[in-house]
Design an enzyme around this catalytic site. Structure first.
Site, mmCIF file in Angstrom:
data_model
loop_
_atom_site.group_PDB
_atom_site.id
_atom_site.type_symbol
_atom_site.label_atom_id
_atom_site.label_comp_id
_atom_site.label_asym_id
_atom_site.label_seq_id
_atom_site.Cartn_x
_atom_site.Cartn_y
_atom_site.Cartn_z
ATOM 1 C CG ASP A 222 -1.826 1.157 1.321
ATOM 2 O OD1 ASP A 222 -2.337 1.582 0.277
ATOM 3 O OD2 ASP A 222 -2.040 1.659 2.439
ATOM 4 C CG LEU A 223 1.459 5.778 -1.774
ATOM 5 C CD1 LEU A 223 2.979 5.687 -1.711
ATOM 6 C CD2 LEU A 223 1.002 6.427 -3.077
ATOM 7 C CG ASP A 224 -1.760 7.434 0.815
ATOM 8 O OD1 ASP A 224 -0.874 8.293 0.637
ATOM 9 O OD2 ASP A 224 -2.667 7.215 -0.008
ATOM 10 C CB SER A 314 -7.660 3.530 -1.790
ATOM 11 O OG SER A 314 -7.784 2.210 -1.320
ATOM 12 C CE LYS A 345 -5.534 -1.208 -1.136
ATOM 13 N NZ LYS A 345 -4.367 -0.523 -0.528
ATOM 14 C CG ASP A 370 -1.976 2.477 6.451
ATOM 15 O OD1 ASP A 370 -2.402 2.090 5.336
ATOM 16 O OD2 ASP A 370 -2.247 3.588 6.934
#
Length: 432
Positions: A222-224, A314, A345, A370
């Site tokens: 995931d990124l954030d 997302s 998601k 996260d």
């Protein structure tokens, strides 16, 4: 609680219990100064940290405001924060804080101090006086940064009379002294987590986790909140967006880890959705420049073969590119965004899409997430999951196979059998 029978204990058992009781009751030998403008949330954060570290808390306002308010009619011609009293009162207030801090540190071994510390943050003699006051323990400065408009709204909401007499100094000057920056937009729990992590208080890794020692064919991140510590940016941007469109802030917070479209379509009329999505994307891209990486993120990604990694977010592709650029991580060959899937998601589609593009079995993929929605999506896709703390409480990530407080806690080694996951080698704790 069962009483302890001291008479039947061996000397070894006795001293083991005494040492355990002492270590639990003994406060940290550390002085922490929590600084920031009025309305930044200094006292709330300081109280959270003081409780976590079992340290006394000394708030400049608590120590001095009751006395000064009592003297207003008999000593001051007008409010003690207003000219011509402000300079003299400032010196007196900090003298009281320093004297109290010196006594508390000498007896308790440490303290958490709360004040704007405007002069101290600039360095020079004021900083030297603060350091001297808490000597011989070391001082760690925490600085709450944020949008002045946010602080103004908070001051207006709390309605304290003395806020009306504060001088508007405009946008604050960045501190000149060494400090730990903390975003005021975060919740106290999120702030406290980052403070403790910066102080070297790290969560232990579960050595019995089933993912440790396993080999995987690909890692899907995931990124954030995993690669980019963008939680404050997301909250800040959506706060502005919510204010513009009259959307509930609570509804925004509950949507973390899910595509923006899911929230916007639920709250706005169909004819407003496209313009609203364009607007929030513009806000988030513009705010991305200040985003910083999660500890260990760049090194973790750099250790993954290019053909064995993907980023699954997302957000839109434009937002993802802006945040990856801010944390200096190259856009991977496989980047799955909200633009690429019909169902975001917690639906498994984003992770199934990434595995398909990498031509690997989802069961042989390790996902790093996260948010509960992301963990649920990875689980539904059949992947193994590592949860990264910093956005939600550990209990919210309980479905993950392993929970870490930063990607510097784990390492991936590329072998002939695949990507081997193991705990990272211990690193020297940062000096204070």
């Amino acid at each position: 609680m069962t009483p302890v029978s001291w008479s039947c204990m061996t000397p070894v058992t006795y001293w083991a219990i005494v040492e355990s009781m002492t270590s639990r009751c003994q406060a940290e030998r550390l002085a922490i100064a929590v600084s920031g403008e009025a309305g930044s949330g200094k006292s709330t954060l300081a109280r959270h940290v003081a409780e976590e570290l079992a340290l006394p808390m000394l708030d400049l306002d608590t120590l001095t405001v009751p006395l000064l308010d009592q003297l207003r009619e008999t000593v001051f011609e007008n409010h003690w924060l207003a000219p011509p009293h402000d300079g003299v009162v400032r010196t007196a207030r900090y003298a009281a804080l320093y004297a109290t801090a010196a006594e508390v540190v000498a007896t308790a071994g440490g303290a958490v101090l709360v004040a704007p510390f405007t002069a101290e943050l600039a360095g020079g003699s004021a900083w030297a006086d603060l350091v001297r006051a808490v000597s011989p323990v070391e001082l760690e400065m925490i600085y709450l940064r944020g949008d002045p408009e946010l602080f103004a709204r908070r001051r207006a909401h709390r309605g304290q009379a003395r806020d009306a007499h504060r001088t508007d100094t405009g946008r604050p000057v960045p501190p000149a002294v060494q400090h730990v920056p903390i975003d005021a937009e975060l919740t106290p729990a999120q702030q406290g987590f980052r403070v403790l992590r910066a102080l070297g208080r790290r969560n232990e890794i579960d050595p019995g986790s089933t993912v440790l020692g396993r080999n995987f064919d690909a890692v899907l991140c995931d990124l954030d909140g995993v690669l980019a510590d963008s939680t404050a940016s997301v909250l800040r941007c959506w706060g502005r967006f919510a204010e513009e469109l009259g959307i509930s802030a609570a509804a925004v917070e509950s949507n973390h880890g899910r595509p923006a479209r899911a929230l916007v379509e639920r709250l706005l009329a169909p004819d407003r959705v496209a313009a609203a999505l364009q607007r929030i994307e513009d806000i988030e891209v513009a705010d991305a420049t200040g985003v910083e990486p999660v500890p260990g993120a760049r090194e973790f990604v750099a250790g993954l073969p290019a053909q064995r990694r993907a980023v699954v977010t997302s957000g839109t592709r434009r937002i993802a590119a802006a945040r990856l650029s801010a944390v200096r991580i190259d856009v991977p060959a496989v980047l799955v965004t909200a633009d690429d899937v019909r169902r975001g998601k917690p639906d498994p589609e984003p992770y199934l899409c990434a595995a398909a593009r990498l031509d690997v079995d989802p069961a042989r993929c390790l996902v790093v997430e996260d948010a509960p929605a992301g963990v649920a999506a990875a689980r539904a896709a059949g992947c193994s999951v590592i949860g990264v703390l910093g956005t939600v409480e550990p209990d919210a990530l309980a479905a993950a196979d392993l929970i870490v407080d930063g990607l510097d806690r784990i390492q991936i080694t590329s072998t002939s059998a695949g990507l081997h996951l193991s705990p990272a080698e211990p690193r020297t704790q940062p000096s204070r």
